[in-house]
Design a protein around this motif. Structure first.
Motif, PDB file in Angstrom:
ATOM      1  N   UNK A  47      75.207  51.505  -4.586  1.00  0.00           N
ATOM      2  CA  UNK A  47      75.142  52.677  -3.719  1.00  0.00           C
ATOM      3  C   UNK A  47      76.244  52.548  -2.672  1.00  0.00           C
ATOM      4  N   UNK A  48      77.006  53.628  -2.504  1.00  0.00           N
ATOM      5  CA  UNK A  48      78.150  53.629  -1.604  1.00  0.00           C
ATOM      6  C   UNK A  48      78.068  54.756  -0.580  1.00  0.00           C
ATOM      7  N   UNK A  49      78.933  54.631   0.436  1.00  0.00           N
ATOM      8  CA  UNK A  49      79.226  55.734   1.346  1.00  0.00           C
ATOM      9  C   UNK A  49      80.593  56.261   0.929  1.00  0.00           C
ATOM     10  N   UNK A  50      80.622  57.493   0.477  1.00  0.00           N
ATOM     11  CA  UNK A  50      81.862  58.086  -0.015  1.00  0.00           C
ATOM     12  C   UNK A  50      82.799  58.368   1.154  1.00  0.00           C
ATOM     13  N   UNK A  51      84.076  58.143   0.963  1.00  0.00           N
ATOM     14  CA  UNK A  51      85.086  58.423   1.974  1.00  0.00           C
ATOM     15  C   UNK A  51      85.238  59.930   2.163  1.00  0.00           C
ATOM     16  N   UNK A  52      85.452  60.347   3.408  1.00  0.00           N
ATOM     17  CA  UNK A  52      85.685  61.768   3.686  1.00  0.00           C
ATOM     18  C   UNK A  52      86.919  62.289   2.944  1.00  0.00           C
ATOM     19  N   UNK A  53      87.864  61.396   2.661  1.00  0.00           N
ATOM     20  CA  UNK A  53      89.075  61.805   1.935  1.00  0.00           C
ATOM     21  C   UNK A  53      88.768  62.326   0.543  1.00  0.00           C
ATOM     22  N   UNK A 133      74.940  63.084  -1.939  1.00  0.00           N
ATOM     23  CA  UNK A 133      76.048  63.628  -2.725  1.00  0.00           C
ATOM     24  C   UNK A 133      75.606  63.672  -4.182  1.00  0.00           C
ATOM     25  N   UNK A 134      76.365  64.369  -4.988  1.00  0.00           N
ATOM     26  CA  UNK A 134      76.013  64.444  -6.402  1.00  0.00           C
ATOM     27  C   UNK A 134      76.929  63.574  -7.262  1.00  0.00           C
ATOM     28  N   UNK A 135      77.533  62.551  -6.663  1.00  0.00           N
ATOM     29  CA  UNK A 135      78.350  61.614  -7.433  1.00  0.00           C
ATOM     30  C   UNK A 135      77.479  61.018  -8.535  1.00  0.00           C
ATOM     31  N   UNK A 136      77.925  61.132  -9.765  1.00  0.00           N
ATOM     32  CA  UNK A 136      77.193  60.653 -10.942  1.00  0.00           C
ATOM     33  C   UNK A 136      75.770  61.207 -11.031  1.00  0.00           C
ATOM     34  N   UNK A 165      77.694  54.370 -10.447  1.00  0.00           N
ATOM     35  CA  UNK A 165      77.376  54.199  -9.047  1.00  0.00           C
ATOM     36  C   UNK A 165      77.085  55.537  -8.363  1.00  0.00           C
ATOM     37  N   UNK A 166      76.245  55.477  -7.327  1.00  0.00           N
ATOM     38  CA  UNK A 166      75.843  56.668  -6.601  1.00  0.00           C
ATOM     39  C   UNK A 166      76.362  56.569  -5.176  1.00  0.00           C
ATOM     40  N   UNK A 167      76.383  57.710  -4.477  1.00  0.00           N
ATOM     41  CA  UNK A 167      76.943  57.690  -3.123  1.00  0.00           C
ATOM     42  C   UNK A 167      76.290  58.707  -2.203  1.00  0.00           C
ATOM     43  N   UNK A 168      76.119  58.278  -0.962  1.00  0.00           N
ATOM     44  CA  UNK A 168      75.843  59.203   0.127  1.00  0.00           C
ATOM     45  C   UNK A 168      77.197  59.602   0.687  1.00  0.00           C
TER      46      UNK A 168
END
Length: 178
Positions: A47-53, A133-136, A165-168
């Motif tokens: 589980x990750x924190x996605x970059x604003x970029x 987020x809807x990553x994966x 992997x999933x992300x907030x």
């Protein structure tokens, strides 16, 4: 009618060869209890924190792992009824190892974890990175995949499936990024 029976017979004989882990889970009352092999189903992921970029994409470039994030593993049986649900917490490196203790398959094909289980984001302990987020497919349920991973012991086996992997994502990203 006879061809349908033939198809059922063939699939009954061939499916255990395609999915050896599901064929090995049956209980044999003739064996002593200590000789029974225990087989667990495990789901792992990050589980990750996605970059604003990379807001609005599925990219995890520059993403940071989130310790103590919560995810849920949900399994539905072939009747689309929830047969397993449990939340799990990531370790200090954002990794979760979800042992599905109590998971059962009423039907060895249709209830298989690759068909019926998925992982969803639940919560992030980071106030600055707690939006879903809807990553994966983290919002609707990330499907599992087999990476042919197993842990083996004398009377134990764990079949490990991967999710994510999933992300907030951060709540406040500037609108200048696409």
């Amino acid at each position: 009618m006879a061809s349908r029976r033939l198809i059922i017979l063939i699939s009954t004989l061939l499916i255990p060869l395609a999915f050896p882990s599901i064929a090995a889970t049956e209980y044999d009352p003739k064996k002593p209890e200590e000789a029974q092999k225990k087989i667990d189903v495990v789901v792992e992921g990050m589980i990750y924190c996605q970059s604003c970029d990379h807001y609005g994409t599925w990219s995890l470039t520059d993403a940071e792992p989130i310790p103590s994030a919560k995810v849920s593993v949900i399994c539905n049986n072939h009747k689309d009824q929830v047969s397993f649900y449990k939340a799990f917490v990531t370790d200090l490196k954002g990794y979760f190892y979800a042992q599905l203790e109590g998971f059962k398959m009423a039907h060895s094909i249709l209830d298989h974890p690759l068909h019926g289980c998925h992982v969803k984001l639940v919560s992030s302990p980071l106030a600055n990175c707690s939006d879903l987020s809807n990553v994966n497919n983290g919002l609707y349920g990330a499907p599992l995949r087999s990476e042919n991973k197993r842990l083996l012991g004398r009377n134990y086996e764990a079949v490990i499936y991967a999710a994510g992997p999933l992300a907030f994502r951060p709540s406040h990203c500037s609108n200048t990024h696409s």
